[in-house]
Design an enzyme around this catalytic site. Sequence first.
Site, PDB file in Angstrom:
ATOM      1  N   HIS A 129       0.779  -1.038   0.146  1.00 37.31           N
ATOM      2  CA  HIS A 129      -0.056   0.099   0.061  1.00 37.31           C
ATOM      3  C   HIS A 129       0.964   1.480  -0.086  1.00 37.31           C
ATOM      4  O   HIS A 129       2.088   1.098   0.243  1.00 37.31           O
ATOM      5  CB  HIS A 129      -0.901  -0.144   1.375  1.00 37.31           C
ATOM      6  CG  HIS A 129      -0.205   0.002   2.707  1.00 37.31           C
ATOM      7  ND1 HIS A 129      -0.142  -0.869   3.425  1.00 37.31           N
ATOM      8  CD2 HIS A 129       0.301   1.280   3.104  1.00 37.31           C
ATOM      9  CE1 HIS A 129       0.573  -0.585   4.499  1.00 37.31           C
ATOM     10  NE2 HIS A 129       1.002   0.410   4.207  1.00 37.31           N
TER      11      HIS A 129
HETATM   12  C1  T46 Z   1       2.695   0.760   7.193  1.00 37.34           C
HETATM   13  C2  T46 Z   1       3.122  -0.389   7.808  1.00 37.34           C
HETATM   14  C3  T46 Z   1       4.744  -0.345   7.771  1.00 37.34           C
HETATM   15  C4  T46 Z   1      -5.907  -0.697  12.470  1.00 37.34           C
HETATM   16  O1  T46 Z   1      -6.851  -0.778  12.608  1.00 37.34           O
HETATM   17  N1  T46 Z   1      -5.357   0.668  13.090  1.00 37.34           N
HETATM   18  C5  T46 Z   1      -3.850   0.979  12.884  1.00 37.34           C
HETATM   19  O2  T46 Z   1      -3.215   2.073  13.328  1.00 37.34           O
HETATM   20  C6  T46 Z   1      -3.163   0.288  11.815  1.00 37.34           C
HETATM   21  C7  T46 Z   1      -1.725   0.454  11.488  1.00 37.34           C
HETATM   22  C8  T46 Z   1      -3.735  -1.030  11.315  1.00 37.34           C
HETATM   23  N2  T46 Z   1      -5.078  -1.264  11.402  1.00 37.34           N
HETATM   24  C9  T46 Z   1      -5.812  -2.328  10.864  1.00 37.34           C
HETATM   25  C10 T46 Z   1      -6.207  -2.136   9.638  1.00 37.34           C
HETATM   26  C11 T46 Z   1      -6.062  -3.731   8.839  1.00 37.34           C
HETATM   27  O3  T46 Z   1      -7.229  -4.132   8.985  1.00 37.34           O
HETATM   28  O4  T46 Z   1      -5.104  -3.520  11.148  1.00 37.34           O
HETATM   29  C12 T46 Z   1      -4.940  -4.408   9.890  1.00 37.34           C
HETATM   30  C13 T46 Z   1      -3.584  -4.676   9.439  1.00 37.34           C
HETATM   31  O5  T46 Z   1      -3.068  -3.248   8.819  1.00 37.34           O
HETATM   32  P1  T46 Z   1      -2.351  -3.421   7.485  1.00 37.34           P
HETATM   33  O6  T46 Z   1      -2.753  -4.594   6.492  1.00 37.34           O
HETATM   34  O7  T46 Z   1      -2.290  -1.951   7.055  1.00 37.34           O
HETATM   35  O8  T46 Z   1      -0.714  -3.840   8.050  1.00 37.34           O
HETATM   36  P2  T46 Z   1       0.683  -3.714   7.246  1.00 37.34           P
HETATM   37  O9  T46 Z   1       1.493  -4.131   7.843  1.00 37.34           O
HETATM   38  O10 T46 Z   1       0.387  -3.872   5.764  1.00 37.34           O
HETATM   39  O11 T46 Z   1       0.834  -2.230   7.087  1.00 37.34           O
HETATM   40  C14 T46 Z   1       1.120  -1.606   8.500  1.00 37.34           C
HETATM   41  C15 T46 Z   1       0.313   0.213   8.600  1.00 37.34           C
HETATM   42  O12 T46 Z   1      -0.908  -0.204   8.199  1.00 37.34           O
HETATM   43  C16 T46 Z   1       0.955   0.943   7.425  1.00 37.34           C
HETATM   44  O13 T46 Z   1       0.691   2.151   7.971  1.00 37.34           O
HETATM   45  O14 T46 Z   1       3.125   1.656   6.604  1.00 37.34           O
HETATM   46  O15 T46 Z   1       2.293  -1.235   8.558  1.00 37.34           O
END
Ligand code: T46
Length: 135
Positions: free
Chosen positions: A50
Site C-alpha cells: 500500500h
Molecule cells: C504501514 C506499515 C509499515 C488499524 O485498525 N489501526 C492501525 O493503526 C493500523 C496500522 C492498522 N489497523 C488495521 C488495518 C488492517 O485491518 O490493522 C490491519 C492490518 O493493517 P495493514 O494491513 O495495513 O498492515 P501492514 O503491516 O500491511 O501495514 C502497516 C500499516 O498499516 C502501514 O501504515 O506503513 O504497517
Amino acid sequence: MNNIETVELKKISNNGSDLCYLELGKEIDFEIKRIYYIFSMQVGLKRGYHAHKKLRQVMFCPYGEVEIEFDDGYKKEKYLLDSPNKIIVINQGYWREFEALKQNSVLCIGASDLYDEEDYIRDYGKYINWIKEQN
Ligand code: T46
C-alpha cells in the site's frame, strides 16, 4: 529515494546496554500522533502493499532485521533496518512492501496522524494513476 531518509541515532551506552532517542525538530519534523508495531514477524511473509496519501512516518526495528522496499511509481529502492539505532523517516506517497529477514523481528512506526483507511491506496494500479495525477 527523495524524501526518504535513513538516520543513525547516537547510542548512549552504560550499564552494559544502549539507549537511543529521537526528537521533534531534530530527526523528525512532524508530531507523532500514533504509534504501532508489527511483531512475531515470520521470515519471508511480506506485508504492506500500500501507499499513504498524506501520512508521514518514522520506522525502526528494535529487534531483528526488516527489509522495506519503497516505490515512488518510477523506481524501487530497498532499505534495511538491521540495528535498533537506525531509523527511516518517510514522507507521504510511497508504495511499500516489507518483510522480516530474521524470525520474530519487530517493526515500530511513529505516524503523523491517527488511523484512517481513506489515507491508504491498496491497489498498485490505482497507486500509479494517483502518482501521475500528483505530477
Ligand atoms: C504501514 C506499515 C509499515 C488499524 O485498525 N489501526 C492501525 O493503526 C493500523 C496500522 C492498522 N489497523 C488495521 C488495518 C488492517 O485491518 O490493522 C490491519 C492490518 O493493517 P495493514 O494491513 O495495513 O498492515 P501492514 O503491516 O500491511 O501495514 C502497516 C500499516 O498499516 C502501514 O501504515 O506503513 O504497517
